[in-house]
Design an enzyme around this catalytic site. Structure first.
Site, PDB file in Angstrom:
ATOM      1  N   HIS A  66      34.990  32.547  30.338  1.00 52.64           N
ATOM      2  CA  HIS A  66      36.193  32.988  29.293  1.00 52.64           C
ATOM      3  C   HIS A  66      36.005  33.871  28.578  1.00 52.64           C
ATOM      4  O   HIS A  66      34.782  33.821  27.670  1.00 52.64           O
ATOM      5  CB  HIS A  66      36.789  31.594  28.495  1.00 52.64           C
ATOM      6  N   PRO A  67      36.606  35.146  28.372  1.00 44.62           N
ATOM      7  CA  PRO A  67      36.540  36.136  27.434  1.00 44.62           C
ATOM      8  C   PRO A  67      36.929  35.535  26.213  1.00 44.62           C
ATOM      9  O   PRO A  67      37.616  34.553  25.777  1.00 44.62           O
ATOM     10  CB  PRO A  67      37.484  37.209  27.800  1.00 44.62           C
ATOM     11  N   ALA A 117      46.307  30.146  26.175  1.00 46.29           N
ATOM     12  CA  ALA A 117      46.969  31.017  25.754  1.00 46.29           C
ATOM     13  C   ALA A 117      48.452  31.293  26.262  1.00 46.29           C
ATOM     14  O   ALA A 117      49.322  31.717  25.708  1.00 46.29           O
ATOM     15  CB  ALA A 117      46.302  32.503  25.974  1.00 46.29           C
TER      16      ALA A 117
END
Length: 176
Positions: A66-67, A117
């Site tokens: 995951h960034p 998100a």
């Protein structure tokens, strides 16, 4: 893909399809081994139950893919494409505050900040980040695992198309 296709895939191909949802080997194996599923809801319920026992090590391993929130994932991997589609665009000031919050979070908890998100604005993400910085490490580990579960289930839900409803199969008296 439709559920019948997912159910019929060779195990290695099914695992490759599921892995971008959450790269946790035991979870991927459990979801694949649970086939065949009778409907998408049974797949999602099985996946949710399998994710309930994720350890801190499982979560940390999955976070490697995951960034940071607010950063656009690079590359052509499925995980990168999914991440780019989930994160909202932020105004410059909000983006700067998220970036600063990421640094504070990583210093406090030793891992990247993870939040579901999808469906959230950048301002909501910033508020969540700010709130979670006040958590103790044990609480934050639980919150992070829950966020990862939500991401995994949303991605799995997007992977498998909704079931087609057969009107002829509706019970007597059903509204049409």
């Amino acid at each position: 893909m439709d559920l019948a296709t997912f159910n019929a895939l060779p195990a290695a191909e099914a695992a490759s399809a599921v892995r971008p949802c959450a790269d946790i080997g035991a979870w991927v194996d459990d979801v694949v081994a649970g086939r065949p599923y009778r409907c998408r809801d049974s797949l999602l319920l099985h996946a949710m139950r399998a994710a309930a026992d994720w350890t801190g090590d499982d979560v940390d391993a999955a976070l490697a893919h995951h960034p940071r929130i607010g950063e656009r994932a690079t590359g052509d991997s499925v995980e990168a494409r999914l991440s780019r589609g989930e994160q909202p665009t932020a105004a410059e000031a909000t983006a700067a505050r998220i970036a600063a919050g990421n640094v504070a979070y990583e210093e406090r908890f030793g891992r990247i900040f993870l939040v579901r998100a999808a469906g959230r604005t950048a301002e909501e993400i910033l508020a969540n980040l700010t709130e979670r910085l006040a958590n103790d490490p044990a609480t934050e580990a639980l919150v992070t695992a829950e966020q990862l579960r939500q991401i995994a289930l949303l991605r799995l839900e997007a992977l498998v198309e909704p079931d087609e409803v057969d009107p002829a199969a509706e019970p007597d008296g059903a509204d049409r």
